[in-house]
Design a protein around this motif. Structure first.
Motif, PDB file in Angstrom:
ATOM      1  N   ARG A 307       0.841  -1.195   0.000  1.00 34.81           N
ATOM      2  CA  ARG A 307       0.000   0.000   0.000  1.00 34.81           C
ATOM      3  C   ARG A 307       0.878   1.248   0.000  1.00 34.81           C
ATOM      4  NH1 ARG A 307      -3.358   0.330   4.936  1.00 34.81           N
ATOM      5  NH2 ARG A 307      -4.529   1.878   3.748  1.00 34.81           N
ATOM      6  N   LEU A 308       0.383   2.292  -0.629  1.00 36.79           N
ATOM      7  CA  LEU A 308       1.061   3.579  -0.579  1.00 36.79           C
ATOM      8  C   LEU A 308       0.949   4.168   0.819  1.00 36.79           C
ATOM      9  CD1 LEU A 308      -0.363   5.075  -3.893  1.00 36.79           C
ATOM     10  CD2 LEU A 308       1.899   4.072  -3.573  1.00 36.79           C
ATOM     11  N   LYS A 309       1.849   5.061   1.146  1.00 39.24           N
ATOM     12  CA  LYS A 309       1.752   5.727   2.445  1.00 39.24           C
ATOM     13  C   LYS A 309       0.460   6.519   2.566  1.00 39.24           C
ATOM     14  CE  LYS A 309       6.710   6.133   3.363  1.00 39.24           C
ATOM     15  NZ  LYS A 309       7.857   7.060   3.621  1.00 39.24           N
ATOM     16  N   SER A 310      -0.004   7.036   1.443  1.00 39.24           N
ATOM     17  CA  SER A 310      -1.253   7.793   1.441  1.00 39.24           C
ATOM     18  C   SER A 310      -2.474   6.887   1.374  1.00 39.24           C
ATOM     19  CB  SER A 310      -1.274   8.767   0.260  1.00 39.24           C
ATOM     20  OG  SER A 310      -1.112   8.068  -0.962  1.00 39.24           O
ATOM     21  N   GLY A 311      -2.246   5.572   1.223  1.00 42.75           N
ATOM     22  CA  GLY A 311      -3.348   4.633   1.157  1.00 42.75           C
ATOM     23  C   GLY A 311      -3.607   4.161  -0.259  1.00 42.75           C
ATOM     24  N   GLY A 312      -4.025   2.922  -0.388  1.00 48.62           N
ATOM     25  CA  GLY A 312      -4.355   2.387  -1.694  1.00 48.62           C
ATOM     26  C   GLY A 312      -3.178   1.707  -2.368  1.00 48.62           C
ATOM     27  N   ILE A 313      -3.440   1.086  -3.484  1.00 45.68           N
ATOM     28  CA  ILE A 313      -2.432   0.385  -4.277  1.00 45.68           C
ATOM     29  C   ILE A 313      -2.066   1.262  -5.461  1.00 45.68           C
ATOM     30  CG2 ILE A 313      -1.950  -1.689  -5.624  1.00 45.68           C
ATOM     31  CD1 ILE A 313      -3.973  -3.157  -3.916  1.00 45.68           C
ATOM     32  N   GLY A 314      -0.812   1.600  -5.568  1.00 49.83           N
ATOM     33  CA  GLY A 314      -0.356   2.548  -6.575  1.00 49.83           C
ATOM     34  C   GLY A 314      -0.142   1.927  -7.945  1.00 49.83           C
ATOM     35  N   ARG A 347      -7.045  -5.050   4.066  1.00 46.92           N
ATOM     36  CA  ARG A 347      -5.805  -4.346   4.397  1.00 46.92           C
ATOM     37  C   ARG A 347      -5.116  -5.063   5.553  1.00 46.92           C
ATOM     38  NH1 ARG A 347      -9.762  -0.630   3.374  1.00 46.92           N
ATOM     39  NH2 ARG A 347      -9.381   0.756   1.608  1.00 46.92           N
ATOM     40  N   ASP A 348      -3.815  -5.324   5.383  1.00 48.97           N
ATOM     41  CA  ASP A 348      -3.039  -6.049   6.376  1.00 48.97           C
ATOM     42  C   ASP A 348      -1.734  -5.300   6.598  1.00 48.97           C
ATOM     43  OD1 ASP A 348      -2.125  -7.976   8.104  1.00 48.97           O
ATOM     44  OD2 ASP A 348      -1.483  -9.364   6.535  1.00 48.97           O
ATOM     45  N   GLY A 349      -1.800  -4.306   7.490  1.00 47.85           N
ATOM     46  CA  GLY A 349      -0.630  -3.464   7.698  1.00 47.85           C
ATOM     47  C   GLY A 349      -0.358  -2.626   6.482  1.00 47.85           C
ATOM     48  N   ASP A 350       0.851  -2.732   5.947  1.00 49.06           N
ATOM     49  CA  ASP A 350       1.212  -1.934   4.777  1.00 49.06           C
ATOM     50  C   ASP A 350       0.969  -2.693   3.479  1.00 49.06           C
ATOM     51  OD1 ASP A 350       3.148  -3.829   5.044  1.00 49.06           O
ATOM     52  OD2 ASP A 350       4.858  -2.472   4.801  1.00 49.06           O
ATOM     53  N   ARG A 667      -2.327 -14.344   4.859  1.00 50.90           N
ATOM     54  CA  ARG A 667      -3.751 -14.074   4.863  1.00 50.90           C
ATOM     55  C   ARG A 667      -4.050 -12.942   5.839  1.00 50.90           C
ATOM     56  NH1 ARG A 667      -3.202 -16.138   0.896  1.00 50.90           N
ATOM     57  NH2 ARG A 667      -4.090 -18.081   0.074  1.00 50.90           N
ATOM     58  N   ALA A 668      -4.849 -11.990   5.372  1.00 50.55           N
ATOM     59  CA  ALA A 668      -5.250 -10.879   6.225  1.00 50.55           C
ATOM     60  C   ALA A 668      -6.432 -11.309   7.075  1.00 50.55           C
ATOM     61  CB  ALA A 668      -5.636  -9.672   5.371  1.00 50.55           C
ATOM     62  N   ALA A 669      -6.550 -10.666   8.213  1.00 46.66           N
ATOM     63  CA  ALA A 669      -7.704 -10.933   9.065  1.00 46.66           C
ATOM     64  C   ALA A 669      -8.950 -10.419   8.375  1.00 46.66           C
ATOM     65  CB  ALA A 669      -7.533 -10.253  10.423  1.00 46.66           C
ATOM     66  N   ALA A 670      -9.988 -11.204   8.395  1.00 48.87           N
ATOM     67  CA  ALA A 670     -11.235 -10.794   7.758  1.00 48.87           C
ATOM     68  C   ALA A 670     -11.783  -9.573   8.462  1.00 48.87           C
ATOM     69  CB  ALA A 670     -12.256 -11.926   7.815  1.00 48.87           C
TER      70      ALA A 670
END
Length: 808
Positions: A307-314, A347-350, A667-670
């Motif tokens: 993920r970007l620092k600003s959020g989302g996938i760049g 989302r799982d951390g970064d 795997r991310a937590a649901a």
């Protein structure tokens, strides 16, 4: 109160099926706790928040008719509305009646016994200056004294009656006669005529104080003549603003002026189609999307995108996923957004990682996978394939942007527009669906790039997913539009082939899979080959590097050959078995052990070759013995450098055994879905008319119960009216929430007792008005502890500061 009483009366005159239709179209008004009387139902229907929910679903014709009604004010009738809209021919009258019926089905407009049309107050307030007109004369003269009215009548040559009410009625009667107003203005001074004609055809401009009109200081010569005769009205309570009554403005616009009204959708160019043509093209598109989406999510499972620092996938990660899945940017974005909405990604951390639900989804057939993503796409509060904002800046995916109701309405408008096309026909070009979407959902947000046809982005999404095909709604789209989710899976199963479990492996070292590969087949080929294309047919290519990757993961040559033989529809070609054997023969000839680090092997010549290799000079290799080298770089760096130089080393543990770099899938937590989204049935979108909307048993039963109950039930009073409260919670809430009606009190108490979520209008300590969705409510009088979805944290709210309630 007048709106409530007339609406209650109108509701009581409906039959059960018509009332059930109103309840079906205004589901929030029938939410638990169910209204106990028609009066309470009217309260809920007239809530601003409730009207705001249904407003974006209105067609252009409904909005235009409603705006015209708002301009006419409280004196509106069907005939006056028809005259203003120019709907006087038999066909136009029928279209107007259908439009009014659609508004009535939503309890936004209703008639009374005297022929007047009433409108929900929040709907009237949606336009500050409907049709560019100010308020009616009666409203503008509310603060005028009897003596001032006498003066206006005297100047007009009308004998003033005795009382203020009579004088007001006489002035209203004069000004509502458009011919008399026009004749009066024609006899006015030239300066006055200019002022009045300009004000009649221009939208009132706002003042610094939030009202509309012209400040007194800006009055030009001739305005006083109009003020003396009530053609302009001075609002002294609003700092001397001068306003033009709607009756005067309409009279000056002339008898030929008509408000815009398009009760019927535009007629696109149509071409004949057969159902088999539509199904065939939809099946191809849906199959390709299902395969590519599965590849995108598989790539996320293998290497979760950062993920970007600003959020989302760049853009960089999106390009990586697109390359791995051989899918374009739009498909990658749609797959990510729909999977996230369906709970397959979180989302799982970064990073953004698959959840445990993804593992279940990945084992399903392509039709089941597609149905999950299609349902998520239909209800997405954003446009997933939109790649750039208004300033042409790149937009990340999964950025967590605020919900966009207009984007959702654009999708629903597309489904509705396509569902309304004649059977056996489609539009000549997909772009012609844009004007239809704009008519069905005029308040929708168009996320299409500038210079492209309207709503081209959402139309393209529909084509990619197989919802649209050949300019018509596919069977998948029809099920989506009707919210027939069970039938959606069945239809997808009919159109999409089952997952392919075998590949055709050729002597050119490629593996070709037609249709969507099964999860097991895709995982096998991804681990041993590099994917080159995805879609209706997917192609993998074997190479020494891809086979080495499988060996590095701990597989033996025999395992590789056995797995490929079990996945191949034919015998393995000889070039592939030779490739596996040759790669395995060189694999592990050189071993790397940690020290800092040590390279050793059984062939002195090979070690001598490595130590003399120029490309490896940066490792600072030093030969300690014929079969032992020491590297100045860590094991991981040394391993990468040797592989880049064309060797096939393996890593060892400190105990001397081969280290296999194979980790468990991340795997991310649901993430629990907010209660505001769970269990709420979205409104059906593919009905040409509300009368075509089937009512379920629940609304029929509720309608029957409401019609049998007294129209207005007595409301309890916390200070001793003698009428008991339904629950103790209601009584406590009512004692502190002084701004809430009893209907709102019931909903707050119900949310507290059942754990349901609600949306409240809250006045903060700063005086700011906010709207919050709350869940997990706990009553601690005079406070309410709850989870605030806006702040994503526990918050404490004062009951007396809650001014309105809506079901979430």
């Amino acid at each position: 109160m007048k709106s409530r009483s007339t609406l209650t009366t109108w509701l009581s005159e409906l039959d059960r099926s018509r009332l059930a239709r109103v309840l079906a179209l205004r589901e929030d008004a029938a939410a638990s706790p169910e209204p106990r009387s028609l009066g309470e139902l009217a309260d809920r229907l007239l809530r601003p928040g409730s009207v705001a929910l249904v407003l974006p679903q209105l067609t252009l014709g409904c909005l235009q008719a409603a705006e015209a009604l708002a301009a006419l004010g409280g004196r509106a009738t069907r005939d006056s509305l028809a005259e203003l809209l120019g709907s006087t021919s038999p066909a136009a009258v029928r279209a107007l009646d259908a439009t009014l019926e659609a508004l009535s089905d939503r309890a936004l407009v209703w008639p009374d016994g005297n022929g007047a049309l009433h409108m929900a107050t929040p709907l009237r307030q949606a336009w500050s200056t409907p049709l560019g007109l100010d308020a009616p004369l009666e409203e503008l003269l509310a603060g005028t004294t009897s003596e001032e009215l006498r003066g206006m009548l005297a100047v007009l040559g009308i004998k003033p009656p005795g009382t203020r009410q009579q004088r007001l009625a006489a002035l209203l009667e004069h000004h509502r006669d458009a011919q008399r107003v026009a004749a009066l203005v024609a006899a006015a001074p030239a300066a006055t005529r200019k002022v009045l004609e300009e004000s009649a055809r221009s939208t009132p401009r706002p003042s610094p104080f939030g009202m509309f009109g012209a400040p007194e200081a800006d009055l030009r010569p001739g305005a006083r003549w109009a003020l003396d005769r009530g053609l302009l009205v001075e609002d002294r309570h609003q700092y001397g603003l001068v306003r033009t009554p709607v009756e005067v403005a309409l009279a000056l616009r002339g008898p030929e002026w008509r408000a815009p009204f398009e009760p019927l959708p535009p007629v696109p160019r149509l071409v004949p189609l057969t159902s088999s043509e539509v199904e065939r093209e939809a099946a191809v598109a849906a199959t390709a999307f299902a395969a590519q989406a599965a590849s995108v999510l598989s790539a996320c499972a293998t290497a979760p995108p950062a993920r970007l620092k600003s959020g989302g996938i760049g853009a960089r990660e999106l390009a990586r996923l697109g390359k791995a899945a051989q899918a374009d940017d739009a498909v990658v974005r749609i797959a990510l957004e729909t999977a996230h909405a369906a709970g397959l990604l979180a989302r799982d951390g970064d990073r953004v990682s698959p959840t445990e639900a993804y593992d279940t989804w990945a084992e399903q057939e392509p039709a089941e996978q597609l149905a999950v993503l299609l349902r998520a796409w239909r209800d997405l509060p954003l446009t997933p394939s939109r790649a750039r904002d208004e300033d042409d800046k790149a937009l990340p995916a999964l950025a967590g942007a605020p919900a966009c109701g207009g984007c959702l309405q654009a999708r629903h408008g597309l489904l509705t527009a396509a569902a309304g096309l004649p059977t056996g026909q489609g539009v000549k070009g997909a772009a012609e669906l844009g004007p239809l979407v704009a008519w069905h959902r005029p308040l929708a947000d168009d996320a299409s790039p500038e210079g492209t046809p309207p709503f081209s982005t959402v139309i393209r999404e529909g084509e990619l997913l197989g919802v649209l095909a050949r300019g018509a709604l596919s069977p998948l789209g029809a099920r989506l539009a009707a919210h027939a989710d069970e039938e959606l899976g069945i239809t997808a199963g009919r159109l999409l082939p089952p997952a392919t479990t075998t590949a055709r492996i050729g002597a050119d070292l490629t593996a070709v899979v037609t249709g969507t590969p099964s999860a097991r087949l895709a995982a096998t080929l991804d681990s041993m080959a590099d994917r080159e294309t995805s879609g209706t047919a997917s192609v993998w290519r074997f190479s020494a590097g891809s086979i080495r990757r499988a060996l590095d993961a701990g597989r033996t040559p025999d395992d590789i050959v056995a797995d490929l033989a079990g996945s191949s529809a034919t015998a393995l070609p000889q070039p592939l078995t030779y490739l596996v054997a040759d790669t395995a023969r060189g694999h592990g000839r050189v071993r790397i052990a940690p020290a800092a680090c040590v390279i050793h092997g059984e062939e002195p010549a090979l070690l001598a070759e490595i130590s003399a290799h120029r490309a490896l000079a940066k490792l600072a290799l030093r030969q300690l013995a014929p079969t032992v080298l020491v590297s100045g770089s860590p094991p991981a760096t040394t391993l990468t450098a040797l592989r880049a130089a064309g060797y096939a080393p393996v890593a060892e543990t400190a105990e001397g055994t081969v280290r296999i770099d194979k980790g468990l899938p991340q795997r991310a937590a649901a993430v629990p879905r907010p209660r505001t989204e769970v269990g709420r049935r979205a409104p059906r979108v593919a009905v040409a008319h509300a009368s075509d909307l089937p009512t379920d048993t629940g609304t029929e039963v509720l309608a029957d119960r409401l019609l049998k109950a007294p129209p207005t039930a007595p409301e309890p009073d916390p200070f001793g009216s003698g009428v008991p409260f339904g629950t103790d919670t209601e009584e406590i809430v009512a004692g502190y929430a002084e701004h809430l009606s009893y209907s709102d009190v019931r909903q707050v108490a119900h949310a507290i007792d059942t754990g349901a979520a609600i949306t409240v209008e809250y006045i903060a300590g700063s005086g700011n008005r906010t709207v919050r969705t709350l869940s997990d409510l706990e009553l601690d009088p005079p406070y309410l502890e709850a989870w605030c979805h806006l702040r994503e944290a526990e918050r404490v709210f004062t009951l007396s500061r809650i001014h309105g309630v809506m079901p979430a």
